[in-house]
Scaffold this motif. Sequence first.
Motif, mmCIF file in Angstrom:
data_model
loop_
_atom_site.group_PDB
_atom_site.id
_atom_site.type_symbol
_atom_site.label_atom_id
_atom_site.label_comp_id
_atom_site.label_asym_id
_atom_site.label_seq_id
_atom_site.Cartn_x
_atom_site.Cartn_y
_atom_site.Cartn_z
ATOM 1 N N TYR A 136 0.843 -1.190 0.000
ATOM 2 C CA TYR A 136 0.000 0.000 0.000
ATOM 3 C C TYR A 136 0.881 1.245 0.000
ATOM 4 C CZ TYR A 136 -3.337 -3.470 1.737
ATOM 5 O OH TYR A 136 -4.110 -4.592 1.886
ATOM 6 N N LEU A 137 0.415 2.279 -0.676
ATOM 7 C CA LEU A 137 1.075 3.569 -0.668
ATOM 8 C C LEU A 137 -0.013 4.634 -0.679
ATOM 9 C CD1 LEU A 137 3.806 5.122 -0.883
ATOM 10 C CD2 LEU A 137 3.476 5.118 -3.366
ATOM 11 N N GLY A 138 -0.027 5.472 0.355
ATOM 12 C CA GLY A 138 -1.083 6.467 0.468
ATOM 13 C C GLY A 138 -0.577 7.761 1.056
ATOM 14 N N LEU A 139 -1.423 8.778 1.011
ATOM 15 C CA LEU A 139 -1.120 10.094 1.560
ATOM 16 C C LEU A 139 -2.238 10.534 2.489
ATOM 17 C CD1 LEU A 139 0.098 11.798 -1.733
ATOM 18 C CD2 LEU A 139 1.465 11.738 0.371
ATOM 19 N N ILE A 140 -1.871 11.154 3.583
ATOM 20 C CA ILE A 140 -2.848 11.714 4.506
ATOM 21 C C ILE A 140 -2.257 12.984 5.107
ATOM 22 C CG2 ILE A 140 -2.022 10.463 6.551
ATOM 23 C CD1 ILE A 140 -4.967 10.162 7.414
ATOM 24 N N VAL A 141 -3.098 13.952 5.392
ATOM 25 C CA VAL A 141 -2.670 15.093 6.198
ATOM 26 C C VAL A 141 -2.945 14.703 7.642
ATOM 27 C CG1 VAL A 141 -3.009 17.523 6.754
ATOM 28 C CG2 VAL A 141 -3.147 16.754 4.371
ATOM 29 N N ALA A 142 -1.903 14.708 8.462
ATOM 30 C CA ALA A 142 -2.025 14.189 9.830
ATOM 31 C C ALA A 142 -2.741 15.186 10.743
ATOM 32 C CB ALA A 142 -0.640 13.843 10.384
ATOM 33 N N ARG A 143 -4.000 15.404 10.470
ATOM 34 C CA ARG A 143 -4.809 16.282 11.309
ATOM 35 C C ARG A 143 -5.164 15.556 12.603
ATOM 36 N NH1 ARG A 143 -6.305 20.553 8.230
ATOM 37 N NH2 ARG A 143 -6.369 20.280 5.948
ATOM 38 N N PRO A 144 -5.185 16.252 13.729
ATOM 39 C CA PRO A 144 -5.520 15.609 15.009
ATOM 40 C C PRO A 144 -6.854 14.866 14.961
ATOM 41 C CG PRO A 144 -4.635 17.794 15.393
ATOM 42 C CD PRO A 144 -4.801 17.669 13.906
ATOM 43 N N GLU A 145 -7.822 15.382 14.219
ATOM 44 C CA GLU A 145 -9.135 14.732 14.163
ATOM 45 C C GLU A 145 -9.116 13.420 13.386
ATOM 46 O OE1 GLU A 145 -9.428 18.355 11.267
ATOM 47 O OE2 GLU A 145 -8.372 17.801 13.119
ATOM 48 N N TYR A 146 -8.029 13.135 12.658
ATOM 49 C CA TYR A 146 -7.910 11.869 11.939
ATOM 50 C C TYR A 146 -7.174 10.810 12.774
ATOM 51 C CZ TYR A 146 -8.779 14.804 7.779
ATOM 52 O OH TYR A 146 -9.302 15.689 6.856
ATOM 53 N N LEU A 147 -6.689 11.212 13.945
ATOM 54 C CA LEU A 147 -5.845 10.333 14.764
ATOM 55 C C LEU A 147 -6.558 9.896 16.033
ATOM 56 C CD1 LEU A 147 -2.514 12.369 14.472
ATOM 57 C CD2 LEU A 147 -3.371 10.579 12.938
ATOM 58 N N THR A 148 -6.032 8.839 16.627
ATOM 59 C CA THR A 148 -6.593 8.363 17.899
ATOM 60 C C THR A 148 -6.214 9.326 19.018
ATOM 61 O OG1 THR A 148 -4.612 7.010 18.264
ATOM 62 C CG2 THR A 148 -6.484 5.941 17.197
ATOM 63 N N THR A 149 -7.036 9.352 20.050
ATOM 64 C CA THR A 149 -6.734 10.223 21.195
ATOM 65 C C THR A 149 -5.682 9.595 22.092
ATOM 66 O OG1 THR A 149 -8.609 9.241 22.372
ATOM 67 C CG2 THR A 149 -9.000 11.308 21.178
ATOM 68 N N ALA A 161 -10.075 4.784 13.159
ATOM 69 C CA ALA A 161 -10.898 4.009 12.215
ATOM 70 C C ALA A 161 -11.520 4.920 11.170
ATOM 71 C CB ALA A 161 -11.969 3.237 12.970
ATOM 72 N N THR A 162 -12.016 6.093 11.608
ATOM 73 C CA THR A 162 -12.595 7.029 10.643
ATOM 74 C C THR A 162 -11.494 7.748 9.861
ATOM 75 O OG1 THR A 162 -12.713 8.720 12.374
ATOM 76 C CG2 THR A 162 -14.688 7.387 11.999
ATOM 77 N N GLY A 163 -10.323 7.879 10.488
ATOM 78 C CA GLY A 163 -9.214 8.554 9.822
ATOM 79 C C GLY A 163 -8.763 7.844 8.559
ATOM 80 N N PHE A 164 -8.927 6.518 8.513
ATOM 81 C CA PHE A 164 -8.538 5.760 7.325
ATOM 82 C C PHE A 164 -9.281 6.246 6.077
ATOM 83 C CE2 PHE A 164 -6.263 2.858 9.982
ATOM 84 C CZ PHE A 164 -5.399 2.177 9.149
ATOM 85 N N GLY A 165 -10.460 6.812 6.275
ATOM 86 C CA GLY A 165 -11.214 7.320 5.138
ATOM 87 C C GLY A 165 -10.616 8.576 4.538
ATOM 88 N N HIS A 166 -9.681 9.193 5.248
ATOM 89 C CA HIS A 166 -9.064 10.436 4.775
ATOM 90 C C HIS A 166 -7.693 10.186 4.135
ATOM 91 C CE1 HIS A 166 -12.195 12.911 6.606
ATOM 92 N NE2 HIS A 166 -12.158 12.054 7.616
ATOM 93 N N ILE A 167 -7.432 8.933 3.770
ATOM 94 C CA ILE A 167 -6.207 8.574 3.050
ATOM 95 C C ILE A 167 -6.487 8.591 1.545
ATOM 96 C CG2 ILE A 167 -4.481 6.779 2.629
ATOM 97 C CD1 ILE A 167 -5.027 5.746 5.470
ATOM 98 N N LEU A 168 -5.619 9.251 0.797
ATOM 99 C CA LEU A 168 -5.672 9.187 -0.662
ATOM 100 C C LEU A 168 -4.692 8.102 -1.089
ATOM 101 C CD1 LEU A 168 -6.565 10.338 -3.429
ATOM 102 C CD2 LEU A 168 -4.600 11.900 -3.282
ATOM 103 N N TRP A 169 -5.204 7.027 -1.694
ATOM 104 C CA TRP A 169 -4.362 5.886 -2.032
ATOM 105 C C TRP A 169 -3.762 6.046 -3.421
ATOM 106 C CZ3 TRP A 169 -3.070 2.956 1.832
ATOM 107 C CH2 TRP A 169 -3.953 2.782 2.905
ATOM 108 N N LEU A 170 -2.445 5.851 -3.491
ATOM 109 C CA LEU A 170 -1.783 5.742 -4.794
ATOM 110 C C LEU A 170 -1.742 4.280 -5.216
ATOM 111 C CD1 LEU A 170 -0.470 8.328 -3.254
ATOM 112 C CD2 LEU A 170 1.180 8.240 -5.109
ATOM 113 N N LEU A 171 -1.491 3.391 -4.266
ATOM 114 C CA LEU A 171 -1.519 1.947 -4.487
ATOM 115 C C LEU A 171 -2.273 1.326 -3.320
ATOM 116 C CD1 LEU A 171 2.202 1.282 -5.544
ATOM 117 C CD2 LEU A 171 0.220 1.451 -7.057
ATOM 118 N N LYS A 172 -3.209 0.483 -3.628
ATOM 119 C CA LYS A 172 -4.038 -0.151 -2.593
ATOM 120 C C LYS A 172 -4.242 -1.607 -2.967
ATOM 121 C CE LYS A 172 -8.596 0.464 -0.393
ATOM 122 N NZ LYS A 172 -9.867 1.221 -0.485
ATOM 123 N N GLU A 173 -3.910 -2.512 -2.064
ATOM 124 C CA GLU A 173 -4.006 -3.953 -2.347
ATOM 125 C C GLU A 173 -3.150 -4.328 -3.551
ATOM 126 O OE1 GLU A 173 -5.883 -6.590 -1.002
ATOM 127 O OE2 GLU A 173 -6.541 -5.411 0.703
#
Length: 299
Positions: A136-149, A161-173
Amino acid sequence: MKQKLPESLVVDGHPDFDRLRALADEITARAGGPLELERQFPAMLRDCIDAVIMTAKTGRRAYEDLEKTEKTYIGTRVEIELRALLRLRKGRLDTLILDQDVDIKHTMGTNWMIPTEALDHPCLLVAADEQRARCYLGLIVARPEYLTTGKNKDSKASISATGFGHILWLLKEQPYPANFWRDLAAEVVDEIFAGDTGNLRMATLFRRVQSHIIPRDVVEAVARQKDFMRRIRSDGGNGTRDVLARENIVVLEGRKDAQLIRALGLPACTGSEFISCKLLDPRQINLAAQAGHRVDTPT
């Protein structure tokens, strides 16, 4: 990596879309296009992992056999190799892409640990799933709201778990080369590396692992010699091919023997791969002879 990943929310209108799309396009262009990224990135990961496992020297066959410090080093090696692959410079974080500081995070598990210094910065996420040979290869902006507390002792947080939805995948599976040694029985690995000479080890490799693609780097590791290709040539009756021919076993090269490989119903090989098989019937022996491979007639 998790087998069920949510669909990416990073589409037109998402607050991170323009930023991440530009980074993704730059990464893809630096790799030489999407097809080259699909080809080079998985191979790079395989090399990084195998270089630490060092089966030929250690007898270890899998990532799980590594020490904790070695597992950590794989992440460092991936960071270095990925920068080299994409011709990127070091930045305040791990690298600079389009003049933005980007952190590179790697995992062999199901999540990444994001340090505090990477908060609100783009992160280039790399993952390798050895069990399923997927990467897998992806990009995310590490915003606090995308991370665990919750954080670990180093104040690092993982992607929620919800933060995974904010990943832009270049390669997935994306399939990547499986660990060649992983599924071989330990006694087979031991037998291969027990040979005192390159010819003996090579003959055992092709004798014990038949009808299975053998990459060039495996041949190099088994030979343990600079001129490792010499170990699989005929050599006045004493070479690997000569020894195996007396057992009705042929060693085939992906490019040179492509037609014979197809005719024998063997898995297709690339130009840098090899495969062996034992010829048991006259038709197979005749096909091999026509292609320039001699074997002894079965008794």
